[in-house]
Design a protein around this motif. Sequence first.
Motif, mmCIF file in Angstrom:
data_model
loop_
_atom_site.group_PDB
_atom_site.id
_atom_site.type_symbol
_atom_site.label_atom_id
_atom_site.label_comp_id
_atom_site.label_asym_id
_atom_site.label_seq_id
_atom_site.Cartn_x
_atom_site.Cartn_y
_atom_site.Cartn_z
ATOM 1 N N ILE A 1 -6.895 -11.587 14.112
ATOM 2 C CA ILE A 1 -5.871 -11.099 13.213
ATOM 3 C C ILE A 1 -6.412 -9.825 12.576
ATOM 4 C CG2 ILE A 1 -6.717 -12.525 11.296
ATOM 5 C CD1 ILE A 1 -3.766 -12.750 10.416
ATOM 6 N N SER A 2 -5.512 -8.876 12.307
ATOM 7 C CA SER A 2 -5.942 -7.664 11.614
ATOM 8 C C SER A 2 -4.781 -7.126 10.788
ATOM 9 C CB SER A 2 -6.417 -6.599 12.606
ATOM 10 O OG SER A 2 -5.354 -6.203 13.442
ATOM 11 N N GLY A 3 -5.141 -6.344 9.782
ATOM 12 C CA GLY A 3 -4.135 -5.732 8.934
ATOM 13 C C GLY A 3 -4.754 -5.257 7.638
ATOM 14 N N TYR A 4 -3.894 -4.930 6.700
ATOM 15 C CA TYR A 4 -4.349 -4.442 5.407
ATOM 16 C C TYR A 4 -4.325 -5.569 4.380
ATOM 17 C CZ TYR A 4 -4.628 0.210 7.164
ATOM 18 O OH TYR A 4 -5.012 1.300 7.889
ATOM 19 N N ALA A 5 -5.497 -5.869 3.829
ATOM 20 C CA ALA A 5 -5.608 -6.864 2.775
ATOM 21 C C ALA A 5 -5.087 -6.301 1.462
ATOM 22 C CB ALA A 5 -7.058 -7.309 2.615
ATOM 23 N N SER A 6 -5.146 -4.984 1.331
ATOM 24 C CA SER A 6 -4.666 -4.294 0.133
ATOM 25 C C SER A 6 -4.405 -2.844 0.506
ATOM 26 C CB SER A 6 -5.724 -4.368 -0.974
ATOM 27 O OG SER A 6 -5.270 -3.751 -2.157
ATOM 28 N N THR A 7 -3.369 -2.272 -0.071
ATOM 29 C CA THR A 7 -3.087 -0.859 0.173
ATOM 30 C C THR A 7 -3.193 -0.083 -1.136
ATOM 31 O OG1 THR A 7 -0.719 -1.293 -0.047
ATOM 32 C CG2 THR A 7 -1.627 -1.263 2.188
ATOM 33 N N PHE A 8 -3.449 1.204 -1.004
ATOM 34 C CA PHE A 8 -3.647 2.064 -2.164
ATOM 35 C C PHE A 8 -2.328 2.603 -2.691
ATOM 36 C CE2 PHE A 8 -7.789 3.097 0.152
ATOM 37 C CZ PHE A 8 -8.475 2.097 -0.509
ATOM 38 N N GLY A 9 -2.318 2.844 -4.008
ATOM 39 C CA GLY A 9 -1.160 3.461 -4.649
ATOM 40 C C GLY A 9 0.028 2.517 -4.706
ATOM 41 N N GLY A 10 1.206 3.087 -4.727
ATOM 42 C CA GLY A 10 2.421 2.288 -4.771
ATOM 43 C C GLY A 10 2.731 1.774 -6.155
ATOM 44 N N ASP A 11 3.710 0.907 -6.211
ATOM 45 C CA ASP A 11 4.117 0.316 -7.476
ATOM 46 C C ASP A 11 3.082 -0.697 -7.944
ATOM 47 O OD1 ASP A 11 6.506 1.753 -7.464
ATOM 48 O OD2 ASP A 11 7.550 0.169 -6.351
ATOM 49 N N PRO A 12 2.985 -0.920 -9.241
ATOM 50 C CA PRO A 12 2.072 -1.954 -9.751
ATOM 51 C C PRO A 12 2.428 -3.324 -9.174
ATOM 52 C CG PRO A 12 2.854 -0.558 -11.541
ATOM 53 C CD PRO A 12 3.664 -0.197 -10.320
#
Length: 87
Positions: A1-12
């Motif tokens: 499995i792969s992907g983003y555990a957390s992304t930067f910026g965006g809404d709170p």
Amino acid sequence: ISGYASTFGGDPDSYGDVIEPGAFAASIAKHKADGTAPLMLWGHDPDRPVGKWTEFREDNQGLFVRGEFRLTTTAGSDAHQHVKGGD
């Protein structure tokens, strides 16, 4: 499995946090120096490991992770089936 555990910026998020680039750098460096990896858990529950992370790094989008489910365990097999099923 792969992907983003957390992304930067965006809404709170629901806690009011906005993740900034570099937020994971110290943790990643410590794990690499110690030869360890963050735990792969079901729902952040330390009593329910489901596999292991084999890659974790920051890039321009966020914290990218790649891992393997431990299919020989009930929790790992269950997690695998949920992901496969699109849950």
